[in-house]
Design a protein around this motif. Structure first.
Motif, PDB file in Angstrom:
ATOM      1  N   GLU A 132       5.734  28.986  15.270  1.00 25.37           N
ATOM      2  CA  GLU A 132       7.191  29.317  14.671  1.00 25.37           C
ATOM      3  C   GLU A 132       8.259  28.945  15.842  1.00 25.37           C
ATOM      4  O   GLU A 132       9.166  28.462  15.325  1.00 25.37           O
ATOM      5  N   ALA A 180      10.344  28.595  11.921  1.00 22.10           N
ATOM      6  CA  ALA A 180      11.671  29.438  11.609  1.00 22.10           C
ATOM      7  C   ALA A 180      12.438  30.120  13.014  1.00 22.10           C
ATOM      8  O   ALA A 180      13.399  30.407  12.815  1.00 22.10           O
ATOM      9  N   ALA A 181      11.509  30.170  13.827  1.00 23.48           N
ATOM     10  CA  ALA A 181      12.250  30.664  15.267  1.00 23.48           C
ATOM     11  C   ALA A 181      12.288  29.541  16.196  1.00 23.48           C
ATOM     12  O   ALA A 181      12.914  29.871  17.404  1.00 23.48           O
ATOM     13  N   CYS A 223       7.670  37.071  16.187  1.00 21.17           N
ATOM     14  CA  CYS A 223       7.113  36.625  14.893  1.00 21.17           C
ATOM     15  C   CYS A 223       6.021  37.668  14.620  1.00 21.17           C
ATOM     16  O   CYS A 223       5.329  38.057  15.357  1.00 21.17           O
ATOM     17  N   ILE A 283      15.870  37.463  16.081  1.00 24.78           N
ATOM     18  CA  ILE A 283      15.420  37.042  14.993  1.00 24.78           C
ATOM     19  C   ILE A 283      13.921  37.468  14.779  1.00 24.78           C
ATOM     20  O   ILE A 283      13.348  37.673  15.780  1.00 24.78           O
ATOM     21  N   VAL A 316      10.588  36.912  12.552  1.00 22.74           N
ATOM     22  CA  VAL A 316       9.987  35.935  11.368  1.00 22.74           C
ATOM     23  C   VAL A 316       8.793  36.818  10.883  1.00 22.74           C
ATOM     24  O   VAL A 316       7.894  36.984  11.669  1.00 22.74           O
ATOM     25  N   ALA A 323      13.751  36.337   8.800  1.00 21.29           N
ATOM     26  CA  ALA A 323      13.455  35.272   8.103  1.00 21.29           C
ATOM     27  C   ALA A 323      12.048  35.186   7.586  1.00 21.29           C
ATOM     28  O   ALA A 323      11.279  35.571   8.266  1.00 21.29           O
ATOM     29  N   ALA A 335       8.506  33.168   7.507  1.00 16.98           N
ATOM     30  CA  ALA A 335       7.721  32.053   8.372  1.00 16.98           C
ATOM     31  C   ALA A 335       7.846  30.687   7.639  1.00 16.98           C
ATOM     32  O   ALA A 335       7.824  30.719   6.376  1.00 16.98           O
ATOM     33  N   GLU A 336       7.494  29.681   8.512  1.00 17.23           N
ATOM     34  CA  GLU A 336       7.638  28.383   7.842  1.00 17.23           C
ATOM     35  C   GLU A 336       6.225  27.457   8.119  1.00 17.23           C
ATOM     36  O   GLU A 336       6.233  26.207   7.433  1.00 17.23           O
TER      37      GLU A 336
END
Length: 310
Positions: A121, A126-127, A135, A251, A253, A288, A290-291
């Protein structure tokens, strides 16, 4: 990282995945076997060796310079051993030595699976662009990892950032880890479902009692399902806020199957975070989704191995 090629392994209780990953984080070759999790340690290792064998047979193998492993834990990177809770045949298993032998002596970097997902990440997800991040994976269990000062912080044994076993309820239920009131005991998928069932929620005709079914019921307005997710969100918020207060992340995630609930989880989580992240230096903490999806473990294992080589 542009010209490097790394062999990556993502080892869990359900599957053993392998890949050749380039310096851009692209997966060029894949291999996978189911994890024979209830078998003896050597049987599990044979499945790993089959995955490695597919990778070494690929035409690109000759360009690989290092192996990265993200494994279910606990892991001990300093000793090169793993003792995954969900693979009882591996207790203090010398995974690094065995993988090094299977790959012809390549250097091997071992980290926990939560740390691997954090690496992914931070590199590609996202990070990205955040120097200080937490995360998390919220699924059957709750794991995590940290980026501090722009670098992955795995800790001496490769387990740093394991937020699932921060205690957020001092008089809470016993956790299988031996503590009480852990984030995982409240916020993991099975525990979200357990709590809903204990409080009177009943499944539909299909009999589905998974966290995904609870999420669907919550979206439809079922108050017991909503309350179970709100309790999970509160536990996550408390753990995230404690982490932010300690090391000043900016952040958090969150990925994993439970994060797939979307706003059913994220809306109460962000609301609860306002109560727990109260000090001025953590009030602007972002949460946020995760992506990186299902490839996060492989990409993160590769990222960690490449970073250690620099």
């Amino acid at each position: 990282m542009q010209t490097d090629l790394v062999a990556a392994l993502d080892i869990g209780g359900t599957k053993i995945a392998g890949a050749l990953v380039d310096g851009h984080g692209r997966i060029l070759v894949r291999a996978q076997r189911p994890t024979p999790a209830r078998e003896d340690g050597d049987t599990v290792m044979r499945a790993v060796e089959e995955v490695v064998g597919e990778l070494t047979a690929a035409p690109r193998w000759g360009a690989a310079t290092v192996v990265g492993i993200g494994s279910a834990g606990p892991v001990d990177a300093s000793a090169g051993t793993v003792s995954p809770v969900n693979v009882p045949g591996w207790r203090g298993f010398p995974l690094v030595d065995r993988v090094r032998a299977a790959t012809g002596g390549l250097p091997v970097e071992l980290i926990g699976d939560g740390v691997a997902i954090t690496a992914a990440e931070h590199w590609q997800g996202a990070a990205r662009g955040h120097d200080n991040a937490l995360c998390m994976v919220v699924s059957t269990g709750v794991g995590g990892g940290l980026v501090l000062g722009g670098r992955l912080h795995a800790g001496p044994t490769g387990n740093a950032g394991h937020i699932g076993h921060i205690s957020v309820d001092l008089d809470g239920d016993p956790c299988p880890c031996g503590a009480r009131g852990c984030v995982e005991r409240i916020a993991s998928g099975p525990n979200i479902a357990r709590r809903a069932l204990e409080n009177g929620w009943r499944p539909g005709p299909d009999g589905d009692t998974s966290a995904a079914a609870i999420a669907a019921a919550a979206r439809a307005g079922d108050p017991v399902a909503v309350a179970s997710f709100e309790r999970a969100a509160q536990a996550l918020a408390a753990g995230i806020a404690a982490t932010a207060t300690l090391v000043e992340i900016d952040i958090a995630v969150i990925g994993g199957g439970v994060a797939g609930a979307g706003d059913v989880l994220f809306a109460p989580l962000r609301a609860a975070l306002k109560d727990y992240a109260a000090l001025s230096f953590v009030q602007h903490l972002t949460v946020a989704p995760a992506e990186m999806g299902t490839d996060a473990g492989l990409v993160g294992a590769a990222a960690a191995a490449l970073a250690r080589g620099r």
